[in-house]
Design an enzyme around this catalytic site. Structure first.
Site, short mmCIF file in Angstrom:
data_model
loop_
_atom_site.label_atom_id
_atom_site.label_comp_id
_atom_site.label_asym_id
_atom_site.label_seq_id
_atom_site.Cartn_x
_atom_site.Cartn_y
_atom_site.Cartn_z
NE ARG A 213 -4.19 -1.45 -0.09
CZ ARG A 213 -4.22 -2.43 -1.00
NH1 ARG A 213 -3.21 -2.60 -1.82
NH2 ARG A 213 -5.27 -3.22 -1.11
CG HIS A 261 -2.88 -0.62 -7.11
ND1 HIS A 261 -3.27 0.02 -5.96
CD2 HIS A 261 -2.94 -1.94 -6.81
CE1 HIS A 261 -3.59 -0.87 -5.02
NE2 HIS A 261 -3.38 -2.09 -5.53
N1 LIG Z 1 -0.42 -4.19 -5.49
C1 LIG Z 1 -1.38 -5.09 -5.63
O1 LIG Z 1 -1.92 -5.26 -6.73
C2 LIG Z 1 -1.79 -5.93 -4.45
C3 LIG Z 1 -2.56 -7.08 -4.67
C4 LIG Z 1 -2.89 -7.90 -3.59
C5 LIG Z 1 -2.46 -7.55 -2.29
N2 LIG Z 1 -1.75 -6.42 -2.11
C6 LIG Z 1 -1.28 -6.05 -0.77
O2 LIG Z 1 -0.32 -7.00 -0.32
C7 LIG Z 1 -0.25 -6.93 1.12
C8 LIG Z 1 -0.12 -8.34 1.70
O3 LIG Z 1 -1.33 -9.05 1.56
P1 LIG Z 1 -1.53 -10.51 2.22
O4 LIG Z 1 -2.83 -11.02 1.72
O5 LIG Z 1 -0.30 -11.36 2.04
O6 LIG Z 1 -1.62 -10.13 3.79
P2 LIG Z 1 -1.78 -11.12 5.01
O7 LIG Z 1 -2.09 -12.51 4.57
O8 LIG Z 1 -2.72 -10.48 5.99
O9 LIG Z 1 -0.31 -11.19 5.67
C9 LIG Z 1 0.22 -10.14 6.38
C10 LIG Z 1 1.67 -10.46 6.79
O10 LIG Z 1 2.25 -9.27 7.33
C11 LIG Z 1 2.70 -9.53 8.65
N3 LIG Z 1 2.49 -8.36 9.51
C12 LIG Z 1 1.33 -7.70 9.79
N4 LIG Z 1 1.55 -6.68 10.65
C13 LIG Z 1 2.88 -6.71 10.93
C14 LIG Z 1 3.72 -5.94 11.77
N5 LIG Z 1 3.22 -4.93 12.52
N6 LIG Z 1 5.02 -6.24 11.80
C15 LIG Z 1 5.53 -7.26 11.09
N7 LIG Z 1 4.79 -8.05 10.26
C16 LIG Z 1 3.49 -7.78 10.20
C17 LIG Z 1 1.88 -10.69 9.15
O11 LIG Z 1 2.55 -11.31 10.24
P3 LIG Z 1 2.01 -12.69 10.89
O12 LIG Z 1 2.42 -13.75 9.89
O13 LIG Z 1 2.74 -12.79 12.15
O14 LIG Z 1 0.52 -12.54 11.04
C18 LIG Z 1 1.77 -11.53 7.89
O15 LIG Z 1 2.95 -12.30 7.71
C19 LIG Z 1 -1.46 -6.13 1.56
O16 LIG Z 1 -1.06 -4.80 1.86
C20 LIG Z 1 -2.35 -6.10 0.32
O17 LIG Z 1 -3.18 -4.97 0.31
C21 LIG Z 1 -1.40 -5.60 -3.15
#
Ligand SMILES: NC(=O)c1ccc[n+]([C@@H]2O[C@H](COP(=O)([O-])OP(=O)(O)OC[C@H]3O[C@@H](n4cnc5c(N)ncnc54)[C@H](OP(=O)(O)O)[C@@H]3O)[C@@H](O)[C@H]2O)c1
Length: 298
Positions: A213, A261
């Site tokens: 983000r 994006h």
């Molecule tokens: N650009 C694009 O087109 C696009 C497309 C899809 C997604 N995204 C973005 O990609 C990102 C990841 O998505 P996701 O589905 O993989 O998320 P997710 O499954 O919720 O995973 C989040 C990860 O971040 C870690 N995390 C959260 N808060 C943290 C903190 N304070 N300190 C350290 N680590 C932390 C979590 O730790 P734990 O393992 O300990 O819970 C987990 O490993 C999101 O921001 C999403 O919006 C972007």
């Protein structure tokens, strides 16, 4: 017809769907699917039980303070989302290592200049966020032979990844990282995390890739880090304001790669089944799957 309505009714033609703003009876709405909805839209539906994001990110729903606590927030997940992100990040890493952006610019000036590169295994890559998307992305990069570290909130044990967890281990994670990939959710703890203090702890010459983000990044800190030589470049898919305004300084920097994006996009037909299942679970009182933990913020 909206592609979302079409995909959902292909699975169950009985489901009645209204598309905002043409909602006939607000009291009948029990389940909503949203992306970047206007503020305060969701407090208009007295019988709303659950709301699903159209993608992996849920920050647009969590930041809506008008959404009652009683409403479940859930998200969708698809193999394709991970596959697309794998392709995007791998492409960026290889382009950075092999200087593809520079060679494209050089061609415009008929310039024949070779840029060096180290061994694949000597490339130190750090992935912030080892969740549904970050975990598989880190694994794929390790399979390709890169030296990969990962950072998450709680401890993880991932094959081939040097895992770090929590603020206490962030410094050690960064010391091992030359190319930093951000795949964190946007929460109060992670907003602005890509800042000058963090860039200073990375192994120079650094690159950052942000596909999470825009608000993870402090824009002026990136400009300073590039100008002062702390970082060599940045590859960005997301921005604090999208579309990126025409007068934004990022546009004029040759060492900032910009994509609009597009890293990983949800296709309605790939997630319609999950949405229908969550809709039916919500109506039956079971509650949807993949519910977001509001206290954690993701
Ligand atoms: N650009 C694009 O087109 C696009 C497309 C899809 C997604 N995204 C973005 O990609 C990102 C990841 O998505 P996701 O589905 O993989 O998320 P997710 O499954 O919720 O995973 C989040 C990860 O971040 C870690 N995390 C959260 N808060 C943290 C903190 N304070 N300190 C350290 N680590 C932390 C979590 O730790 P734990 O393992 O300990 O819970 C987990 O490993 C999101 O921001 C999403 O919006 C972007």
């Amino acid at each position: 017809m909206s592609p979302w309505k079409k995909a959902i009714q292909k699975i169950d033609p009985e489901i009645e769907i209204d598309i905002w703003p043409a909602i006939k009876n607000k009291e009948r709405i029990q389940f909503a699917i949203c992306w970047n909805q206007p503020d305060h839209l969701l407090d208009n539906f007295p019988n709303l039980k659950a709301v699903s994001s159209l993608g992996a990110g849920v920050d647009h729903l969590l930041s809506d303070e008008s959404l009652p606590e009683s409403v479940d927030i859930c998200r969708v997940y698809s193999h394709s989302l991970v596959q697309q992100m794998n392709e995007y990040i791998t492409g960026a890493v290889i382009s950075i290592r092999r200087h593809f952006a520079r060679y494209i610019r050089q061609k415009d000036q008929q310039q024949w200049q070779v840029h060096g590169r180290g061994q694949v295994a000597g490339s130190r890559i750090g992935v912030m966020g080892l969740g549904a998307i970050g975990g598989p992305v880190a694994g794929r990069l390790a399979q390709l032979g890169y030296s990969v570290s990962g950072w998450s909130r709680t401890s993880r044990d991932l094959n081939g990844i040097n895992c770090f967890a929590g603020r206490g281990e962030l410094g050690n994670f960064l010391r091992n990282t030359q190319t930093l990939i951000c795949l964190l959710p946007l929460t109060s703890e992670t907003e602005g995390i890509l800042n000058l203090d963090l860039f200073k702890q990375m192994q120079p010459p650094g690159w950052i890739i942000n596909a999470a983000r825009g608000n993870h990044l402090v824009d002026e800190d990136l400009i300073y880090a590039l100008d002062s030589g702390l970082l060599e470049g940045a590859w960005l898919d997301v921005f604090s304001e999208e579309p990126l305004p025409g007068n934004h300084p990022f546009w004029n920097r040759p060492n900032i790669i910009i994509t609009p994006h597009i890293a990983s996009l949800t296709q309605p037909e790939e997630v319609a089944e999950q949405i229908v299942e969550n809709y039916k679970r919500t109506l039956s009182g079971m509650g949807p799957r993949k519910v977001v933990d509001r206290t954690k913020g993701y």
